[in-house]
Structure formats: structure tokens, C-alpha cells
Design an enzyme around this catalytic site. Structure first.
Site, PDB file in Angstrom:
ATOM      1  N   GLU A  95      14.655 -55.545  -5.087  1.00 29.18           N
ATOM      2  CA  GLU A  95      15.149 -55.225  -6.437  1.00 29.18           C
ATOM      3  C   GLU A  95      15.896 -56.403  -7.008  1.00 29.18           C
ATOM      4  O   GLU A  95      16.736 -57.009  -6.336  1.00 29.18           O
ATOM      5  CB  GLU A  95      16.154 -54.060  -6.410  1.00 29.18           C
ATOM      6  CG  GLU A  95      15.560 -52.695  -6.431  1.00 29.18           C
ATOM      7  CD  GLU A  95      16.630 -51.606  -6.454  1.00 29.18           C
ATOM      8  OE1 GLU A  95      17.682 -51.795  -7.107  1.00 29.18           O
ATOM      9  OE2 GLU A  95      16.401 -50.581  -5.804  1.00 29.18           O
ATOM     10  N   GLU A 126      19.750 -49.073  -0.167  1.00 35.73           N
ATOM     11  CA  GLU A 126      21.170 -49.312  -0.436  1.00 35.73           C
ATOM     12  C   GLU A 126      22.093 -48.260   0.175  1.00 35.73           C
ATOM     13  O   GLU A 126      22.803 -47.539  -0.548  1.00 35.73           O
ATOM     14  CB  GLU A 126      21.413 -49.413  -1.943  1.00 35.73           C
ATOM     15  CG  GLU A 126      20.606 -50.501  -2.616  1.00 35.73           C
ATOM     16  CD  GLU A 126      21.083 -50.811  -4.038  1.00 35.73           C
ATOM     17  OE1 GLU A 126      21.970 -50.102  -4.548  1.00 35.73           O
ATOM     18  OE2 GLU A 126      20.572 -51.785  -4.622  1.00 35.73           O
ATOM     19  N   ASN A 140      18.332 -56.310  -2.164  1.00 31.14           N
ATOM     20  CA  ASN A 140      18.562 -56.014  -3.581  1.00 31.14           C
ATOM     21  C   ASN A 140      19.723 -56.873  -4.046  1.00 31.14           C
ATOM     22  O   ASN A 140      20.788 -56.887  -3.418  1.00 31.14           O
ATOM     23  CB  ASN A 140      18.927 -54.542  -3.799  1.00 31.14           C
ATOM     24  CG  ASN A 140      17.734 -53.620  -3.557  1.00 31.14           C
ATOM     25  OD1 ASN A 140      16.634 -54.072  -3.243  1.00 31.14           O
ATOM     26  ND2 ASN A 140      17.957 -52.337  -3.704  1.00 31.14           N
ATOM     27  N   HIS A 181      15.981 -42.727  -1.531  1.00 30.14           N
ATOM     28  CA  HIS A 181      16.667 -43.451  -2.597  1.00 30.14           C
ATOM     29  C   HIS A 181      17.663 -42.469  -3.228  1.00 30.14           C
ATOM     30  O   HIS A 181      17.536 -42.088  -4.385  1.00 30.14           O
ATOM     31  CB  HIS A 181      15.658 -43.999  -3.609  1.00 30.14           C
ATOM     32  CG  HIS A 181      16.168 -45.126  -4.459  1.00 30.14           C
ATOM     33  ND1 HIS A 181      15.538 -46.363  -4.558  1.00 30.14           N
ATOM     34  CD2 HIS A 181      17.253 -45.230  -5.255  1.00 30.14           C
ATOM     35  CE1 HIS A 181      16.211 -47.150  -5.394  1.00 30.14           C
ATOM     36  NE2 HIS A 181      17.262 -46.482  -5.833  1.00 30.14           N
ATOM     37  N   ARG A 234       6.803 -50.653  -5.439  1.00 26.46           N
ATOM     38  CA  ARG A 234       7.801 -50.039  -4.559  1.00 26.46           C
ATOM     39  C   ARG A 234       8.328 -48.773  -5.234  1.00 26.46           C
ATOM     40  O   ARG A 234       8.945 -48.842  -6.282  1.00 26.46           O
ATOM     41  CB  ARG A 234       8.947 -51.024  -4.319  1.00 26.46           C
ATOM     42  CG  ARG A 234      10.126 -50.416  -3.572  1.00 26.46           C
ATOM     43  CD  ARG A 234      11.231 -51.451  -3.353  1.00 26.46           C
ATOM     44  NE  ARG A 234      12.317 -50.855  -2.621  1.00 26.46           N
ATOM     45  CZ  ARG A 234      13.512 -50.544  -3.148  1.00 26.46           C
ATOM     46  NH1 ARG A 234      13.781 -50.795  -4.412  1.00 26.46           N
ATOM     47  NH2 ARG A 234      14.449 -49.981  -2.413  1.00 26.46           N
ATOM     48  N   TYR A 279      21.840 -58.313  -7.705  1.00 26.47           N
ATOM     49  CA  TYR A 279      22.026 -58.329  -9.160  1.00 26.47           C
ATOM     50  C   TYR A 279      23.075 -59.339  -9.629  1.00 26.47           C
ATOM     51  O   TYR A 279      22.882 -60.018 -10.624  1.00 26.47           O
ATOM     52  CB  TYR A 279      22.400 -56.928  -9.666  1.00 26.47           C
ATOM     53  CG  TYR A 279      21.247 -55.952  -9.550  1.00 26.47           C
ATOM     54  CD1 TYR A 279      20.313 -55.837 -10.566  1.00 26.47           C
ATOM     55  CD2 TYR A 279      21.071 -55.173  -8.404  1.00 26.47           C
ATOM     56  CE1 TYR A 279      19.234 -54.963 -10.467  1.00 26.47           C
ATOM     57  CE2 TYR A 279      19.997 -54.298  -8.287  1.00 26.47           C
ATOM     58  CZ  TYR A 279      19.076 -54.205  -9.323  1.00 26.47           C
ATOM     59  OH  TYR A 279      18.009 -53.350  -9.209  1.00 26.47           O
TER      60      TYR A 279
HETATM   61  C1  FCB Z   1      20.437 -50.412  -7.613  1.00 30.51           C
HETATM   62  C2  FCB Z   1      19.659 -49.143  -7.344  1.00 30.51           C
HETATM   63  C3  FCB Z   1      18.612 -48.842  -8.370  1.00 30.51           C
HETATM   64  C4  FCB Z   1      19.042 -49.207  -9.770  1.00 30.51           C
HETATM   65  C5  FCB Z   1      19.620 -50.592  -9.827  1.00 30.51           C
HETATM   66  C6  FCB Z   1      20.059 -51.032 -11.190  1.00 30.51           C
HETATM   67  O1  FCB Z   1      21.693 -50.298  -7.045  1.00 30.51           O
HETATM   68  O2  FCB Z   1      19.031 -49.210  -6.089  1.00 30.51           O
HETATM   69  O3  FCB Z   1      18.249 -47.503  -8.243  1.00 30.51           O
HETATM   70  O4  FCB Z   1      19.909 -48.244 -10.262  1.00 30.51           O
HETATM   71  O5  FCB Z   1      20.687 -50.698  -8.951  1.00 30.51           O
END
Ligand code: FCB
Length: 465
Positions: free
Chosen positions: A367, A163, A290, A118, A74, A292
């Protein structure tokens, strides 16, 4: 845990974070060039001028992807590289670069997943008003139509936006991302025009492509948890402003009523014109997710001393227009080098929720990954923490799939260490280390483990919990 045969494992990057070559071959400036070159905006004044120099190292980076056995890659297309001012004809050398990239992937049996945006808006479009201006959405649809033309016989999946919450609310609300503006009303207008840009681009992509690609958008989700039993309202607000502000118009056909009420003091929503809702809801084939970490929130009454923080992370403005009184609390448990808490179970819950709410929309983890302060030891990078993080989140994704969520795959963030936006080169997310002095690449232990996972398609139970 067996990894199902049709579950795709790959890696993700973004143009400005890895390419460098910021002034080569007719590339124009983007808002991130301007922002990173403005003193005080990024850690150490770092910029993406050189980054991981991927533009000049395409062939060897492709070989690296093949060495890892990636099934999909990607990447994002730099709008100002292929259409420097954000309008008019394409810049041939820029297009040729992405054409070589796509051919190189296909030659190695790697599925190309291309993101059109992006975060690197051509500076000229920002100077004209940027995302708070409706015309930017039209420009984006035109760019989509033009760039899909030369690549649309080979790209397997197109993603309109990465995002958009960050583009709108960090770019125009908190000001911590480019272009660094800080007005709540502008952030909400940007949100709408990003949604509209997506909706206008979807039919253009389908029209211009010649291989019936999948068309998608990638969102980042705030998994908000209540601080205490009084915190339900704060969770609802953050969920409306961060998540449903995108999923509802894209997948349900309109904005949620509660979001409109929550933000009524900030904007009159005149940007949302009759007919927009239907355009934004253009059918897509898949939603990119995405993820985290999580947030824990509560309501602040505006009088008693705050118990948490205001969620601005020290930025000049608020990323939460209309909900500034929500408080954000420290997260329990271990955290990465970003200070983000590690909670794989929340990814499982998120995927199951998205599937329950939008059962007709397949999902792809576009992500997920972690920054840790790596060390090179005898030519190796023993990054056990990152390895754990990745395996635990692949396992969480597979559990959600087993429980019925239609999740098609997992893309690790990121293939390479890269320019981590406001954090510059201070944070390393790669499964491959980049030495920024020499541009030497070293596959980290996590990268080797990820390659094993792809090869064996087996995640031992004790490794993925
Ligand atoms: C996301 C972004 C990516 C990267 C990660 C850690 O928010 O899409 O570009 O910076 O975080």
C-alpha cells in the site's frame, strides 16, 4: 528509469471499504459495522453499508482493472461474509463471490493477492473478548484453513493480516478504530494474539492450498525521525512499539527486549506463553510493506510544557502504551488531505533498512497512495498531486531496489475511492473516482498515468524524483 520486467504493478483495496452489501447473502456483522453505526465514531456517521457497492458491481470493476492494465490486485476477504459468526462452516454465497472475483482476475491476466484479515473481525468474536483473547487467534487459523480450501487452487499470494499495529493499538489502545476500546494492556495482548494468529495461520494456508502460493503478512511502518539530538530514545521507543513489535517475532523469532522493558508497567506479558515464539516465526515468503508518511518524535520529561503533542490525535486513549511521554511534532513539507507529510525518500530508506535487517525476506509495497480533495472538471479528474505522489513513491521503491533491496512490486492504495475508516467518505484515495450518489466510476488522471506506467514500464527521470 526502466521498470524491471519482474516488478509487479497493481492496486489494493479492502473488503469493508468497498464492498457494501453489508447484510446481503448471509454476511454477519463485523466490528466495523458496529463501530460505524455507533454515533460519533466516524465522520458524518458514515458506514460501509453501501460503500462503493463493489459486491454488486464486480464484473464492471474487474473490467476497470483490466482497462488500467493492473498486473496484480490486492483485495481482502471479509471474514464475516464467508464465516459469519467467526466459527463453524462457511457461508456458500460469500465464498462464491470471492471465487468469482478470483476467476475474473485470472481471466483478465491479473494476479490475485488475497488478504485474510483487513480489520473486519466478526462481531461475535469481539463479544467473546476480541483480539485480547487468545482464542481469537485459534479462530483465525481455523478460518484461514477453511477459506483457503475453496480458493487455494487459484490465489497466487496469501496475506494473513493487514496492519496488525492498527488492529491492536488503534482498536484497543486509542479507540479510534473498531472496536473502540482503550486499555493499553488489552492493546498489547491484542498485538500478541494477532502475531499468534498469523503464525498459526501460515501452516494452515500452506496445508490447504494446492498451488504452492506465496504466504505473507502486511505491516505498516512508522518511520520515526528524531526531533533533535536528544530524541534518539523516543525514536527507539516508537520503533520498538510500532515496528519491531511485529518484525522481530515474525522474522527473528521473538519480541525485542526493549519493548518488553518499555511496557513492563502496563502488562506482565503473561499472554506470551512458552512455545508461542516458535509458532509466530513460521517462515513466510514475503513481507508486505505499507507506507504513507513519517513521524518526528522527542522525549518529554513530564514537567516542562509539551512542545509537541501526545500522539493520541484527539482519541480517548493512547496508541502508545508505556511510551505516552513521547511527543509527536508537526511534519515539515507538503502534506496530503489526511495531513500526512509527503516523504518518498523515507520509503526508500525504510525498504533498505528492512532489507538490511531481514535480507532473506523479499519485500512488496502492498500500500502507498494519497488522499486529495478531487474535483471533476468536464468529466475528468485532474489530480496532479496524487499523480506526483504515486510516481515519486514508485521511483523511491525502484531506487531502493537498485540499491539492493529485494522489492518485488508496488500496489497503489487504492483502486477506488472508498470508506476511509474513521474519516468515512471524506477522504478520497482512489485512482478511480466513485460518485457515491450514482456509483459512477471515472478513471482519474492519476489512474491514467498509472496505466501508462504499467504499459510503457518507463518512468522518465524528471517525473520520478
Ligand atoms: C491503511 C489501511 C488502508 C487505508 C489506508 C489509507 O492504514 O490499511 O485500509 O485506509 O491506510
Amino acid at each position: 528509469m526502466r521498470i524491471p520486467g519482474d516488478f509487479v504493478l497493481g492496486a489494493a483495496t479492502a473488503a469493508y471499504q468497498i464492498e457494501g452489501a453489508a447484510r446481503d447473502d448471509g454476511r454477519g456483522p463485523s466490528i466495523w459495522d458496529t463501530f460505524s453505526h455507533t454515533p460519533g465514531r466516524t465522520w458524518n456517521g458514515d458506514t460501509g453499508d453501501v460503500a462503493a457497492d463493489h459486491y454488486h458491481r464486480l464484473e464492471s470493476d474487474l473490467d476497470l482493472m483490466a482497462e488500467l492494465g493492473l498486473e496484480a490486485y490486492r483485495f481482502s476477504i471479509s471474514w464475516p461474509r464467508v464465516q459469519p459468526g467467526g466459527s463453524g462452516g462457511l457461508n456458500a454465497p460469500g465464498v462464491a463471490f470471492y471465487s468469482r472475483l478470483v476467476d475474473g482476475l485470472l481471466a483478465r491476466g491479473i494476479r490475485p493477492i488475497a488478504t485474510l484479515y483487513h480489520w473486519d473481525l466478526p462481531q461475535e468474536l469481539e463479544d467473546a473478548g476480541g483480539w485480547p483473547l487468545r482464542d481469537t487467534a485459534e479462530r483465525f487459523a481455523e478460518y484461514a484453513a477453511r477459506i483457503v480450501e475453496p480458493l487455494g487452487d487459484r490465489v497466487a499470494m496469501w496475506t494473513t493480516l493487514n496492519e496488525p499495529w492498527c488492529s491492536a493499538f488503534l482498536g484497543y489502545g486509542s479507540g479510534s478504530h473498531a472496536p473502540g476500546r482503550t486499555r493499553g494492556a488489552s492493546a498489547l495482548a491484542a498485538m500478541h494474539h494477532l502475531n499468534l494468529a498469523h503464525g498459526l495461520a501460515v501452516p494452515e494456508i500452506r496445508r490447504a492450498a494446492r498451488n504452492a502460493p506465496e504466504v505473507s503478512a502486511t505491516l505498516n511502518f512508522h518511520v520515526a525521525r528524531p526531533f533533535d539530538e536528544e530524541s534518539g530514545e523516543a525514536v527507539r521507543r516508537i520503533d520498538a512499539l510500532a515496528n519491531r513489535s511485529f518484525t522481530d517475532p515474525l522474522l527473528r523469532g521473538d519480541y525485542p527486549d526493549d519493548l518488553i522493558l518499555d511496557t513492563a508497567g502496563v502488562t506482565d506479558w503473561a499472554f506470551n506463553r512458552p512455545g508461542d515464539a516458535a509458532k509466530i516465526a513460521a517462515p513466510i515468503d514475503l513481507l508486505g510493506v505499507n507506507y504513507y508518511s513519517t513521524v518526528t518524535v522527542s522525549e518529554w520529561d513530564g514537567r516542562s510544557p509539551r512542545t509537541g503533542n501526545d500522539g493520541h490525535k484527539g482519541a480517548a486513549g493512547s496508541p502508545w502504551p508505556g511510551s505516552e511521554h513521547v511527543e509527536f511534532h508537526p511534519q515539515p513539507g507538503p502534506a496530503t488531505d489526511m495531513g500526512w507529510n509527503i516523504a518518498p525518500d523515507a520509503l526508500e530508506t525504510l525498504l533498505l533498512r528492512l532489507h538490511a535487517e531481514h535480507p532473506e525476506t523479499p519485500l512488496l509495497v502492498t500500500e502507498n497512495g494519497a488522499a486529495f480533495p478531487d474535483r471533476v472538471v468536464d468529466g475528468r479528474v485532474p489530480d496532479r498531486d496524487r499523480e506526483r505522489y504515486i510516481l515519486d513513491h514508485v521511483a523511491a521503491t525502484l531506487r531502493a531496489r537498485e540499491a539492493g533491496a529485494d522489492v518485488r512490486g508496488y500496489m497503489v492504495w487504492s483502486l477506488l475511492d472508498n470508506f476511509e475508516w474513521g474519516y468515512g467518505y471524506a477522504k478520497r484515495f482512489g485512482v478511480v473516482r466513485v460518485d457515491y450518489e450514482t456509483q459512477e466510476r471515472i478513471v482519474k488522471d492519476s489512474g491514467k498515468r498509472f496505466a501508462d506506467l504499467i504499459r510503457t514500464r518507463d518512468l522518465p527521470a524528471e517525473e520520478g524524483d
